[in-house]
Every structure is written in C-alpha cells, then in structure tokens.
Motif scaffolding. Structure first.
Motif, short mmCIF file in Angstrom:
data_model
loop_
_atom_site.label_atom_id
_atom_site.label_comp_id
_atom_site.label_asym_id
_atom_site.label_seq_id
_atom_site.Cartn_x
_atom_site.Cartn_y
_atom_site.Cartn_z
N HIS A 38 0.81 -1.22 0.00
CA HIS A 38 0.00 0.00 0.00
C HIS A 38 0.84 1.27 0.00
CE1 HIS A 38 0.78 -1.13 4.21
NE2 HIS A 38 0.80 0.17 4.45
N GLY A 39 2.18 1.14 -0.12
CA GLY A 39 3.02 2.32 -0.17
C GLY A 39 4.23 2.21 0.73
N LEU A 40 4.89 3.33 0.95
CA LEU A 40 6.11 3.36 1.74
C LEU A 40 5.81 3.69 3.20
CD1 LEU A 40 9.30 3.27 1.45
CD2 LEU A 40 9.16 5.78 1.39
N LEU A 41 6.26 2.83 4.11
CA LEU A 41 6.15 3.12 5.54
C LEU A 41 7.39 3.89 5.96
CD1 LEU A 41 4.80 -0.25 7.02
CD2 LEU A 41 3.55 1.88 6.70
N LYS A 42 7.21 5.17 6.27
CA LYS A 42 8.35 6.03 6.59
C LYS A 42 8.82 5.81 8.03
CE LYS A 42 7.17 9.78 3.40
NZ LYS A 42 6.86 11.23 3.29
N ALA A 43 10.09 5.47 8.18
CA ALA A 43 10.69 5.34 9.51
C ALA A 43 11.35 6.64 9.94
CB ALA A 43 11.70 4.20 9.52
N THR A 44 11.84 7.42 8.97
CA THR A 44 12.33 8.77 9.23
C THR A 44 11.76 9.70 8.17
OG1 THR A 44 14.34 8.72 7.85
CG2 THR A 44 14.51 7.80 10.08
N ASP A 45 11.60 10.95 8.53
CA ASP A 45 10.93 11.89 7.63
C ASP A 45 11.70 13.23 7.58
OD1 ASP A 45 9.10 13.07 5.97
OD2 ASP A 45 7.49 13.21 7.43
N HIS A 46 12.45 13.44 6.50
CA HIS A 46 13.18 14.68 6.27
C HIS A 46 14.06 15.08 7.46
CE1 HIS A 46 10.02 14.93 3.16
NE2 HIS A 46 10.97 15.52 2.46
N VAL A 47 14.94 14.16 7.83
CA VAL A 47 15.88 14.38 8.93
C VAL A 47 17.11 15.10 8.41
CG1 VAL A 47 17.44 13.23 10.56
CG2 VAL A 47 15.09 12.41 10.27
N SER A 48 17.53 16.17 9.10
CA SER A 48 18.71 16.94 8.70
C SER A 48 19.57 17.27 9.92
CB SER A 48 18.30 18.26 8.01
OG SER A 48 17.59 18.02 6.82
N PHE A 49 20.88 17.05 9.78
CA PHE A 49 21.84 17.46 10.81
C PHE A 49 23.24 17.35 10.20
CE2 PHE A 49 21.06 12.92 11.51
CZ PHE A 49 22.34 12.39 11.47
N SER A 50 24.23 17.88 10.91
CA SER A 50 25.61 17.77 10.46
C SER A 50 26.52 17.59 11.67
CB SER A 50 26.02 19.01 9.67
OG SER A 50 25.95 20.17 10.47
N ILE A 51 27.71 17.03 11.42
CA ILE A 51 28.70 16.81 12.47
C ILE A 51 30.05 17.32 11.97
CG2 ILE A 51 29.82 15.13 13.99
CD1 ILE A 51 27.48 13.26 13.53
N GLU A 52 30.72 18.10 12.80
CA GLU A 52 32.03 18.62 12.46
C GLU A 52 33.14 17.72 12.99
OE1 GLU A 52 32.08 22.53 14.11
OE2 GLU A 52 30.66 23.35 12.66
N GLU A 53 34.35 17.89 12.49
CA GLU A 53 35.50 17.11 12.94
C GLU A 53 35.68 17.26 14.45
OE1 GLU A 53 38.86 16.71 9.51
OE2 GLU A 53 38.63 18.69 10.40
#
Length: 332
Positions: free
Chosen positions: A19-34
């Motif tokens: 019936h479609g895609l079951l989303k486990a995450t939705d438009h997650v954004s982040f970043s990690i520096e050294e």
C-alpha cells in the motif's frame, strides 16, 4: 570554521509495502564537524537506529530504502554508492559500535582475529602485524592482559569486555566518524560509566567525530557537544547541550528533561512521565506528530505540522513547535 565530516539533508527512510512506503524517518537533517559529538536522543521507536543504519547503508540489508535526501560523508555522496564501494568505506573511514556487543561479535573466532581481520582488509597488513595491532587496540580500550584476552572468544568475556572489544574494532582503522548506537544499554551502571569515560578519552586523544545515539538524557548531557531530539521519525529540536537543557523549546524535550529522576525529590514521590506513547510507523496523526501527548496543544497543532525553525537570536538552536515562549516552560 571546523570542517563538516557528515552532513545529512532531508533524509527519508522507509520500508516498501503493497500500500506504499512506511516512513521510519521523515526529512531528517543534521551535520557533524571534525572532533564533535552529536547526540541523538528520543524514546524507542523515534527512528534513531534507522537513521544510523541509513548512514552506514546497512538499511539496504534490512529491507529498507532511502527514499529521499542526501548523506554526504567527507565530501562524498553515500546515498548513490554501490555496496561494493560502501564496503571500502565501512570499517575504515566510517565505523559503528552496535547496541548489543554479543550479537556484533562472531562467536567462532577469537576477538583478536576479528580485530585483525579488519586491519588486513582495510590496511593491507600481514597476519603478524595485524595481530600485534589488534593487541595494541585492546590495550588502548583498557582491557588487561591484552595478549591473553586477544586469544579468547566472545562467550569467554563479560558484556563490558565485549563492548570494549567492539570499540577497539571500530577504532582499529582510525575512522573519521564513529556511530555509537546506545553503546551502554545492556551494561550495568559501573561498566556504563567506564565505557563513557573511555569514549570521552578516545575523543580527546584521537579527535574522532562521533554520532552517539541514546535514550538517556544524562548520557547526552555528559557526552555531547550538540543534541538532536528525535520524535516519531523526525528531529523536533536541535541545539548545544546548554541550549537544549537550559532553554528547551519543544514540549517533548521538556517532557524528557522532566522525566529525569532528581535527588531533591521526596522519597516515594511519583516520577514524571509523558502521557501516551509514540505512534507507530504509518500511524502518525495529522498536524504536529506530538500533539496527542502535548499538554500545550492548540487548534493549529491538530492541522498543520511545524517546521524546524531557529530561535530568535540563536541560529543554531532550532525547534519544530507552534507554541511561543517554550523557554519559560519549567523542566521541573
């Protein structure tokens, strides 16, 4: 300005069904520096582990797909790479400490052989040099009598020892980023403290960037430079440790902080809990996904989902909430 070692943008991960895609995450954004530690916190079912599996591209083997978004690691796009290409990155430049050390280790090979195998594959070492390096790694993570322990099998070691072995294996090839998925969950309090001390020392000495996943706000406060609060597959708040703990801007973050037991509370007093439970995949409510459990929900929350927006005067502190004045909500 520090170099970004990992950048995740609009990551949507799901599991295809009829019936479609079951989303486990939705438009997650982040970043990690050294050299930075980003801690993702949230209840079980928030999508924390799925996010880490997607970054490692291990989600492919679990029947999941990356439906949208980009994962950029040290300037390289990971979402379009073949598994053969990922095999050269995983273990060498990008390593993972799994939640259950006993299931992460092979019971039919000695722990020394398992560490040495990674060195032979990724660093091209011969058998003798790889073994010696494996023993050095066991010493680095604080395992006594490393020469003897290297010859033992996982079932001959305690849970805390096995977790140290998994950390040694992750660090063996000097990775640029380590993903630690609840590395202390299965351990008692004493061993948990030792593992956290070890991770702090290794970060200080090796300057390795870390993505730490936990449901324990105390661990997050102790270990992180920045915190991302995740709920029902999306990030609802992100900021420095000081910003998230002192001026939380999302009711879910406030609830997590209020749930921490305090020494000043009266003996026998009832612990605070967030009412209700996290919605399952495919059962998200309309509007803000936290509104069924939110004590501050208003009419707009039932209709329109808020975006992750920066606080006034604090570009790095973002929250997805329609309610103004969240910093004034007490966490006690």
């Amino acid at each position: 300005m520090a170099k970004k070692i990992l950048e995740v943008r609009d990551l949507t991960v799901g599991f295809p069904r009829e019936h479609g895609l079951l989303k486990a995450t939705d438009h997650v954004s982040f970043s990690i520096e050294e050299g930075q530690t980003l801690c993702i916190v949230g209840e079980s079912g928030s999508g924390k582990s799925v996010t880490s599996m997607a970054i490692m591209r291990l989600i492919d083997y679990a029947g999941g797909i990356i439906a949208e978004g980009k994962i950029t690691f040290d300037g390289e796009e990971l979402t379009t790479k073949k598994q053969s290409e990922m095999n050269r990155i995983r273990g060498e430049r990008l390593a993972m400490i799994f939640q259950d050390p006993m299931s992460a280790l092979n019971p039919v090979f000695s722990v020394g052989d398992q560490i040495a195998e990674s060195l032979r594959i990724h660093k091209g070492m011969n058998a003798k040099d790889a073994w010696n390096k494996a023993v050095e790694m066991l010493k680095l993570v604080g395992i006594p009598e490393a020469e003897i322990r290297a010859k033992q099998y996982p079932f001959e070691m305690s849970g805390g020892m096995c977790q140290r072995v998994v950390i040694a294996m992750a660090l063996a090839c000097d990775p640029e980023l380590i993903i630690a998925d609840e590395p202390t969950t299965a351990l008692d309090v004493t061993i948990q403290a030792q593992i956290l001390d070890l991770l702090r020392r290794l970060k200080r000495e090796l300057r390795t960037a870390t993505l730490l996943i936990t449901h324990d706000m105390g661990v997050a406060a102790e270990m992180a430079d920045r915190i991302a609060v995740m709920y029902a597959g999306t990030i609802v708040e992100e900021g420095t440790v000081d910003e998230v703990f002192r001026t939380p801007r999302h009711p879910y973050t406030v609830g997590l902080l209020r749930s921490i037991p305090r020494l000043e509370e009266e003996p026998g007093s009832e612990l605070y809990t967030i009412q209700g439970s996290i919605p399952g995949i495919g059962e998200l409510p309309q509007g803000c996904r936290f509104h069924p459990r939110c004590p501050h929900a208003m009419s707009r929350c039932f209709i329109e989902e808020p975006s992750l927006l920066a606080a006034k005067g604090k570009e790095g502190h973002r929250a997805a909430c329609w309610l103004e004045g969240i910093p004034e909500v007490s966490t006690r």
